[in-house]
Scaffold this motif. Structure first.
Motif, PDB file in Angstrom:
ATOM      1  N   ASP A 118      35.048  41.201  38.103  1.00  0.00           N
ATOM      2  CA  ASP A 118      34.087  40.351  37.393  1.00  0.00           C
ATOM      3  C   ASP A 118      33.271  41.154  36.380  1.00  0.00           C
ATOM      4  O   ASP A 118      32.966  40.655  35.284  1.00  0.00           O
ATOM      5  N   TYR A 119      32.917  42.385  36.739  1.00  0.00           N
ATOM      6  CA  TYR A 119      32.142  43.198  35.794  1.00  0.00           C
ATOM      7  C   TYR A 119      33.014  43.682  34.633  1.00  0.00           C
ATOM      8  O   TYR A 119      32.551  43.796  33.503  1.00  0.00           O
ATOM      9  N   ILE A 120      34.280  43.957  34.909  1.00  0.00           N
ATOM     10  CA  ILE A 120      35.198  44.292  33.819  1.00  0.00           C
ATOM     11  C   ILE A 120      35.359  43.107  32.880  1.00  0.00           C
ATOM     12  O   ILE A 120      35.386  43.264  31.652  1.00  0.00           O
ATOM     13  N   TYR A 121      35.449  41.918  33.448  1.00  0.00           N
ATOM     14  CA  TYR A 121      35.587  40.714  32.632  1.00  0.00           C
ATOM     15  C   TYR A 121      34.353  40.510  31.763  1.00  0.00           C
ATOM     16  O   TYR A 121      34.451  40.070  30.600  1.00  0.00           O
ATOM     17  N   TYR A 122      33.178  40.819  32.301  1.00  0.00           N
ATOM     18  CA  TYR A 122      31.949  40.759  31.509  1.00  0.00           C
ATOM     19  C   TYR A 122      32.049  41.672  30.290  1.00  0.00           C
ATOM     20  O   TYR A 122      31.743  41.279  29.160  1.00  0.00           O
ATOM     21  N   HIS A 123      32.507  42.896  30.510  1.00  0.00           N
ATOM     22  CA  HIS A 123      32.620  43.848  29.399  1.00  0.00           C
ATOM     23  C   HIS A 123      33.695  43.424  28.403  1.00  0.00           C
ATOM     24  O   HIS A 123      33.524  43.628  27.189  1.00  0.00           O
ATOM     25  N   LEU A 124      34.790  42.861  28.875  1.00  0.00           N
ATOM     26  CA  LEU A 124      35.843  42.426  27.964  1.00  0.00           C
ATOM     27  C   LEU A 124      35.315  41.366  26.998  1.00  0.00           C
ATOM     28  O   LEU A 124      35.621  41.408  25.795  1.00  0.00           O
ATOM     29  N   ILE A 125      34.533  40.434  27.500  1.00  0.00           N
ATOM     30  CA  ILE A 125      33.986  39.382  26.642  1.00  0.00           C
ATOM     31  C   ILE A 125      32.941  39.946  25.687  1.00  0.00           C
ATOM     32  O   ILE A 125      32.980  39.709  24.470  1.00  0.00           O
ATOM     33  N   VAL A 126      32.000  40.709  26.220  1.00  0.00           N
ATOM     34  CA  VAL A 126      30.909  41.228  25.395  1.00  0.00           C
ATOM     35  C   VAL A 126      31.437  42.224  24.353  1.00  0.00           C
ATOM     36  O   VAL A 126      31.060  42.164  23.174  1.00  0.00           O
ATOM     37  N   VAL A 127      32.329  43.116  24.766  1.00  0.00           N
ATOM     38  CA  VAL A 127      32.870  44.111  23.842  1.00  0.00           C
ATOM     39  C   VAL A 127      33.680  43.445  22.734  1.00  0.00           C
ATOM     40  O   VAL A 127      33.594  43.838  21.560  1.00  0.00           O
ATOM     41  N   SER A 128      34.459  42.428  23.065  1.00  0.00           N
ATOM     42  CA  SER A 128      35.243  41.722  22.044  1.00  0.00           C
ATOM     43  C   SER A 128      34.333  41.059  21.016  1.00  0.00           C
ATOM     44  O   SER A 128      34.611  41.087  19.809  1.00  0.00           O
TER      45      SER A 128
END
Length: 328
Positions: A118-128
């Protein structure tokens, strides 16, 4: 009876003390191990790149986010390393690294409860989103937008907390605005724009997470909505009707779960079953806590994440405290 020669009796008091550096190294190793994995990888990579630049081994400028070099020279590593290059000012860079460590650690261990997918998914969205907006804002040091995004997310989940910002003690809900204002006054419009990029990326993430249009819409429209049937209608003994709990249009009671492909990948790489009942129950517990905090009356202290905009509660009649059947 003679003692066996292969058995040695050791007195702990007679053991020679460990060297001082060995003790310090073990404490440092344990400290690093206690850092959540995503935060640990982010901070150690940032410090390593800064150390190599200070020693003159590499030039940090060659790792910043230059979009022209990415699509013309295929330097795709800049997409990642652009988030690892801190401010050229050494003290400012160390301070930003510390802030990133603090906010990311609290988010990873608090909001996401060590749930790696879930935290990786947070970064994937924010970083994109930061990548996309940085193309138009000429962003180079993407660590600043990422720090701003973490600051915004942390402030939402700790809006009732008191924090120290430089020489001021402020409420966490005001931290994004104060952070942005200081960047504008001290460093100028360009760096303030980069902070705004990161905060806007985190804002969009929370809109997706909560399925709302965010706190700004709630601030201007003052539109109330029911949290859920399970929590909005609470039956109390002695009430004449169900308690209606309402909140602003935005509340941090959402929880964006990682897709199955990402969860399965993390399970294979770490050997930890993030689909187990332990993590599922913790996720439901986090969401229930967030819902409860989102419907707290203004002025109360939330124990966990809550809304950036204080929620309101419409209380039902509670009775006069008399026993049932007492006519007086």
């Amino acid at each position: 009876m003679a003692a066996r020669p292969d058995i040695q009796i050791c007195d702990p008091l007679l053991r020679p003390p460990l060297p001082l550096y060995t003790s310090h190294m073990s404490e440092l190793t344990q400290f690093i191990r206690d850092i959540p994995p995503i935060t640990r990888a982010l901070v150690l990579s940032t410090l390593t790149l800064a150390g190599l630049d200070s020693l003159g081994i590499v030039n940090a400028i060659s790792f910043v986010f230059y979009w022209q070099n990415i699509y013309e020279k295929w330097e795709f590593y800049r997409l990642i390393t652009g988030f690892l290059v801190m401010s050229p000012e050494r003290m400012q860079g160390l301070f930003e690294t510390y802030l990133m460590y603090t906010y990311s650690r609290d988010i990873e261990s608090g909001k996401f409860q060590f749930n790696l997918p879930d935290y990786i998914y947070y970064h994937l969205i924010v970083v994109s989103l930061i990548w996309f907006f940085s193309i138009f804002s000429d962003g180079v040091f993407l660590s600043l937008p990422l720090l701003s995004a973490l600051t915004y997310t942390w402030s939402i989940n700790n809006y009732n907390s008191q924090v120290s910002f430089y020489f001021m003690s402020i409420k966490a809900s005001l931290l994004p605005a104060v952070f942005l204002g200081f960047r504008l006054l001290l460093e100028g419009r360009y760096f303030a724009l980069q902070c705004a990029v990161g905060m806007f990326a985190a804002y969009i993430y929370n809109c997706i997470e909560t399925k709302t249009f965010g706190p700004l819409i709630g601030l201007f429209s003052k539109h109330d909505k029911d949290v859920s049937n399970a929590t909005a209608n609470i039956r109390r003994v002695g009430t004449l009707k169900n308690t209606q709990a309402s909140t602003w249009i935005y509340g941090d009671y959402g929880y964006l779960q990682a897709p199955n492909w990402l969860t399965n990948l993390c399970i294979r790489l770490t050997g930890i079953n993030y689909k187990s009942s332990l993590y599922q129950n913790q996720r439901r517990k986090n969401q229930a806590t967030a819902i409860r905090n989102a419907t707290m009356r203004p002025g109360t202290t939330a124990g966990s994440s809550s809304s950036f905009i204080k929620s309101t509660i419409t209380e039902a009649f509670r009775g006069r405290g008399q026993r049932l059947g007492n006519g007086s």
